[in-house]
Design a protein around this motif. Sequence first.
Motif, mmCIF file in Angstrom:
data_model
loop_
_atom_site.group_PDB
_atom_site.id
_atom_site.type_symbol
_atom_site.label_atom_id
_atom_site.label_comp_id
_atom_site.label_asym_id
_atom_site.label_seq_id
_atom_site.Cartn_x
_atom_site.Cartn_y
_atom_site.Cartn_z
ATOM 1 N N LYS A 202 0.782 -1.117 0.118
ATOM 2 C CA LYS A 202 0.077 -0.012 -0.045
ATOM 3 C C LYS A 202 0.727 1.295 -0.004
ATOM 4 N N ASN A 203 0.638 2.235 -1.040
ATOM 5 C CA ASN A 203 1.217 3.414 -0.906
ATOM 6 C C ASN A 203 0.554 4.330 0.193
ATOM 7 N N ARG A 204 1.261 4.769 0.960
ATOM 8 C CA ARG A 204 0.673 5.721 1.956
ATOM 9 C C ARG A 204 1.813 6.670 2.522
ATOM 10 N N LYS A 205 1.495 7.706 3.288
ATOM 11 C CA LYS A 205 2.422 8.564 3.982
ATOM 12 C C LYS A 205 2.585 8.192 5.396
ATOM 13 N N VAL A 206 3.889 8.131 5.898
ATOM 14 C CA VAL A 206 4.302 7.835 7.208
ATOM 15 C C VAL A 206 4.965 9.095 7.849
ATOM 16 N N VAL A 207 4.308 9.619 8.935
ATOM 17 C CA VAL A 207 5.158 10.758 9.496
ATOM 18 C C VAL A 207 5.185 10.317 11.002
ATOM 19 N N VAL A 208 6.372 10.655 11.393
ATOM 20 C CA VAL A 208 6.830 10.197 12.825
ATOM 21 C C VAL A 208 7.252 11.302 13.683
#
Length: 501
Positions: free
Chosen positions: A142-148
Amino acid sequence: MTDIKDMKVWFVTGSQHLYGPKTLQQVDVDSSKIVDGLNASGKLPVEVVFKPVVKTPDEILNICVEASADKNCIGIITWMHTFSPAKMWIGGLKALSKPYMHLHTQFNRDLPWSEIDMDYMNLHQSAHGGREYGFINARMRKNRKVVVGHWQDENVQTQVGNWVRTAIGWADSQGLKVARFGDNMREVAVTEGDKVEAQIKFGWQINAYGLGDLVKYIDKVTDAEVDELYKEYEQEYAVAENCKPGGEYHENVRVQARYEIALKRFMVDGNFKAFTTNFENLTGLSQLPGLASQRLMAAGYGFGAEGDWKQAALLRIVKTMSEGMKGGSSFMEDYTYHLDPANEAVLGAHMLEICPSIAAKKPRLEVQPLGIGGKDAPARLIFESETGDAMNVTMIDMGNRFRIIVNTLDVIEPLDTMPKLPVASAFWKTHPNLADGAAAWIYAGGTHHSVFTLALTPDFIETFAEYADIEFVIIGKDTKVPEFKKELKWNEVYYMLAKGL
């Protein structure tokens, strides 16, 4: 521009029943506070909507189906407050058709060193709950944005806001209608492309219209309407004396005003958000739309010259993403070089159509010969761009995929005056330098047309490319041409193989 006031992003928190009602109530409370904090940060252009914690496969599936069906929901932010067994997410992620982001945060920033116990550990499990969730996303490709990071950190809030802006652009892309007045410039390669695949990948509807369709609108514009629009020109621009009433070129200006009114009505009636023109195809027009195209870009429409529909649609999306931000965006072309070894730079311009949203000072309205196309001299706005960090973005059709190319820039003041230059312009330093930047752009197949923006940074475009599952390459300060050439070859292999997976 796009009306974003009704757009929403949903905040969905994952957990499970294992922890009991008291813990789940606290998860809801904490999630609601994070939503309030994001909304109060001033970093997000639209409202984030709190949704109750999801604890079962059915709840997750239902919320994803609802988000996909809600026309005002442009995407969801997912957060694992506790451990949320990821097999529960499979059905929902399969059903979700909107962009989504994984916010990998935890409610408390610091450990309560003297008080930490097992109850605290059970509640604050984002560290490994997020990894469980991350696995299933990777497993499902799955293409998604990860913000940490911590949700109260300004940098994290900015990243979330940037993702929201890209989701706005993606929402605007769906069903984006591009009107092509005439066809592409004859024998030009880069303005061609697979329009069917563009509709599949991006949602764009690209259709051609004869110039006669536009002429019908032009013929209905009244002199009174032209007079009223000309008054607006006098207020907004430094109008040349020979372009004012009674001047030699006043009628040329009025022609552009007539075109602007007609083009705007055509766009509104057909719900078009971008358009192209072609100086080789002007049957029924006495001028190439210059001033008219510039002003429509300033109003938020995408534009591409010589029939370049890919850049027209891309410009519209960039303008939508950057609405309300500092810095403008424009159709652009690398026109000519300054090759002084001590100060190499590029003069960007076009025959007419540069958007005044990037202007450093009040534009001048003048009439100058076009020198190509065999038509009357058109009115246009002449100015120099604002300076600062910028980038050029282009999209090409590689046959088996679309590729987006980004080159970061430093826009600087021109080294001298250009009193005879009859067009708007921008002067920039190419990253990492002119020779390597231009070589990398050419190796990648970059076009002579691009979208130039002072508002956005490459991460916006990279995220958009990931949504569409297309290739993205960047030429920046650290680019090394030999490594860049290898990246292009690796990408070629990947996309060939991915077609069969």
